[in-house]
Write an enzyme that holds these catalytic residues in place. Structure first.
Site, PDB file in Angstrom:
ATOM      1  N   ASN A   1     -11.868  -2.208   4.162  1.00  0.00           N
ATOM      2  CA  ASN A   1     -10.602  -3.167   4.733  1.00  0.00           C
ATOM      3  C   ASN A   1     -10.299  -4.359   4.857  1.00  0.00           C
ATOM      4  OD1 ASN A   1      -9.799  -0.513   3.912  1.00  0.00           O
ATOM      5  ND2 ASN A   1      -9.345   0.762   6.082  1.00  0.00           N
TER       6      ASN A   1
ATOM      7  N   GLY B   1       0.586  -0.942   0.153  1.00  0.00           N
ATOM      8  CA  GLY B   1      -0.091   0.046  -0.413  1.00  0.00           C
ATOM      9  C   GLY B   1       1.477   1.280   0.263  1.00  0.00           C
TER      10      GLY B   1
ATOM     11  N   HIS C   1      -7.171   1.018  19.708  1.00  0.00           N
ATOM     12  CA  HIS C   1      -6.723   2.384  18.467  1.00  0.00           C
ATOM     13  C   HIS C   1      -7.527   2.788  18.271  1.00  0.00           C
ATOM     14  CE1 HIS C   1      -4.496   4.983  16.190  1.00  0.00           C
ATOM     15  NE2 HIS C   1      -4.533   4.729  15.187  1.00  0.00           N
TER      16      HIS C   1
ATOM     17  N   ASP D   1       1.630  -1.732  -4.765  1.00  0.00           N
ATOM     18  CA  ASP D   1       0.235  -1.290  -4.648  1.00  0.00           C
ATOM     19  C   ASP D   1      -0.505  -1.917  -5.785  1.00  0.00           C
ATOM     20  OD1 ASP D   1      -2.211   0.553  -4.373  1.00  0.00           O
ATOM     21  OD2 ASP D   1      -0.652   1.637  -3.105  1.00  0.00           O
TER      22      ASP D   1
HETATM   23  N1  APR Z   1      -3.030  -4.662  -1.851  1.00  0.00           N
HETATM   24  C1  APR Z   1      -1.720  -3.636  -1.797  1.00  0.00           C
HETATM   25  N2  APR Z   1      -2.152  -2.232  -2.046  1.00  0.00           N
HETATM   26  C2  APR Z   1      -4.097  -2.090  -1.571  1.00  0.00           C
HETATM   27  C3  APR Z   1      -5.217  -2.737  -1.611  1.00  0.00           C
HETATM   28  C4  APR Z   1      -4.419  -4.098  -2.184  1.00  0.00           C
HETATM   29  N3  APR Z   1      -5.331  -4.990  -2.410  1.00  0.00           N
HETATM   30  N4  APR Z   1      -6.183  -2.334  -2.065  1.00  0.00           N
HETATM   31  C5  APR Z   1      -5.482  -1.128  -1.893  1.00  0.00           C
HETATM   32  N5  APR Z   1      -4.322  -1.248  -1.267  1.00  0.00           N
HETATM   33  C6  APR Z   1      -3.383   0.913  -1.508  1.00  0.00           C
HETATM   34  C7  APR Z   1      -4.461   1.583  -2.270  1.00  0.00           C
HETATM   35  O1  APR Z   1      -4.431   1.736  -3.545  1.00  0.00           O
HETATM   36  C8  APR Z   1      -4.114   3.147  -1.957  1.00  0.00           C
HETATM   37  O2  APR Z   1      -2.611   3.492  -2.551  1.00  0.00           O
HETATM   38  O3  APR Z   1      -3.829   1.290  -0.251  1.00  0.00           O
HETATM   39  C9  APR Z   1      -3.462   2.891  -0.475  1.00  0.00           C
HETATM   40  C10 APR Z   1      -3.343   3.660   0.807  1.00  0.00           C
HETATM   41  O4  APR Z   1      -3.449   4.451   0.442  1.00  0.00           O
HETATM   42  P1  APR Z   1      -4.527   6.192   1.609  1.00  0.00           P
HETATM   43  O5  APR Z   1      -5.578   5.838   0.089  1.00  0.00           O
HETATM   44  O6  APR Z   1      -3.284   7.069   0.559  1.00  0.00           O
HETATM   45  O7  APR Z   1      -4.431   5.843   2.287  1.00  0.00           O
HETATM   46  P2  APR Z   1      -3.043   6.079   4.004  1.00  0.00           P
HETATM   47  O8  APR Z   1      -3.294   7.549   4.397  1.00  0.00           O
HETATM   48  O9  APR Z   1      -1.778   5.501   3.491  1.00  0.00           O
HETATM   49  O10 APR Z   1      -3.902   4.906   4.835  1.00  0.00           O
HETATM   50  C11 APR Z   1      -3.498   4.208   4.845  1.00  0.00           C
HETATM   51  O11 APR Z   1      -2.918   3.457   7.101  1.00  0.00           O
HETATM   52  O12 APR Z   1      -4.002   4.957   8.688  1.00  0.00           O
HETATM   53  C12 APR Z   1      -4.157   3.894   8.369  1.00  0.00           C
HETATM   54  O13 APR Z   1      -7.037   4.536   8.130  1.00  0.00           O
HETATM   55  C13 APR Z   1      -5.410   4.503   7.598  1.00  0.00           C
HETATM   56  O14 APR Z   1      -6.540   2.533   7.052  1.00  0.00           O
HETATM   57  C14 APR Z   1      -6.032   3.563   6.127  1.00  0.00           C
HETATM   58  C15 APR Z   1      -4.321   3.360   5.934  1.00  0.00           C
END
Ligand code: APR
Length: 312
Positions: A99, A11, A179, A35
């Protein structure tokens, strides 16, 4: 020949990209930013951009952006940020349905490609996502931890340092439990350079700081408007990864799988733990006063119901 450490970030969004940057800055090793295929271009761009930053700074870490999980194979640490962040008005639990499906996918990938890595989970709702990933991937209890307590404690410490006009370095504080809004800042055990915190701040001011800490994530969600905090969460996870990779044996509040400590068995919950080469090497149990135990129990009830809502 000795090789560099390898850190896989699953991610590569706001938190993931910053983790790549911070790992390079701390010279922790090479980084794979993984990602989903839909964002392969931006993720490759992020890796290339940070490689070019490293050129300016003279940092040797190499970053790779990919949508092929096999590129994570051989990672020493996997940091999972995959999942949606909150939007204003949402609680962390509002993210469960989306999620948990994402974490199931990540867990299958971890099981197949990186089963021996130390896995740090950041995705929310944290305590349930770390539970789900551990269970589905079938990982060893000591090789999985959730990142929450380091961040929540940092928020608390910052508010205290501001209120007292003292160096952040000297504010020692610990936030335990889940959390969520029921997290437990243990004010009795906090100190500033060894001086008990409760003797330095009037009760009402301290209560306000506790409340602001509990809602600390939500405050950032409201201010950003489009997502949640990402600098401090990234740094908190990298501090955990560093303690593992360098065998620093730091004692930090992390979501660890408990085996009867604090009366909890089989769940991940925020407790002080030692992180070193053996992953979560030791959980410390603190003798709590009745009101503290009651707060921790309340927080655990919230974690249990979030885990139940995941249906895994
Ligand atoms: N596998 C890998 N990555 C994925 C998948 C997957 N199956 N599904 C979604 N993603 C990626 C998205 O494409 C995105 O780039 O996860 C990333 C999440 O990044 P952001 O949307 O920028 O979110 P972010 O602010 O980084 O937070 C991520 O951490 O603190 C927690 O609540 C927050 O659940 C959230 C996570």
């Amino acid at each position: 020949m000795a090789r560099r450490n390898k850190i896989a970030v699953v991610g590569a969004g706001n938190i993931g990209g910053n983790i790549g940057l911070l790992c390079a800055e701390r010279r922790l090793g090479d980084v794979v930013l993984y990602d989903i295929p839909q964002v392969e271009g931006p993720v490759k761009g992020k890796a290339l951009d940070i490689n070019q930053l490293n050129a300016v700074r003279g940092l040797d870490s190499r970053l790779v952006g990919t949508s092929n999980f096999a590129d994570c194979a051989g990672a020493d640490v996997v940091i999972v940020t995959a999942g949606r962040p909150r939007k204003p008005g949402m609680s962390r639990d509002d993210l469960i349905a989306t999620n948990v499906e994402i974490i199931k996918n990540v867990a299958e990938n971890v099981k197949q490609h990186t089963p021996d890595a130390f896995v740090i989970v950041i995705s929310n709702p944290l305590d349930a996502m770390v539970y789900a990933l551990h269970k589905i991937a079938g990982l060893k209890d000591n090789m999985v931890a959730g990142m929450a307590g380091v961040l929540d404690s940092a928020r608390f410490r910052f508010f205290v340092s501001e209120a007292l006009d003292v160096s952040i370095d000297d504010v020692n504080a610990m936030v335990l439990g889940g959390h969520g809004d029921d997290m437990v800042p243990l004010t009795r055990l906090c100190n500033v350079g060894g001086v008990p915190l409760e003797s330095l701040l009037p009760a009402d001011k301290l209560a306000a700081i506790v409340e602001r800490t509990r809602k600390g994530g939500g405050e950032l969600v409201s201010l950003y408007g489009t997502g949640s905090a990402y600098f401090a969460p990234a740094e908190s996870a990298v501090a955990m990864a560093e303690s593992f990779l360098l065998d620093r044996k730091r004692v930090m509040p992390v979501a660890a799988r408990l085996h009867g400590e604090y009366g909890i068995d089989g769940f991940f919950f925020g407790v002080p733990a030692r992180l070193g080469k053996g992953g979560v090497e030791k959980v410390y149990e603190i003798a709590l006063e009745a009101d503290e135990k009651a707060m921790l129990d309340k927080s655990f009830e919230a974690v249990k119901s979030t885990v139940a809502a995941c249906n895994i």
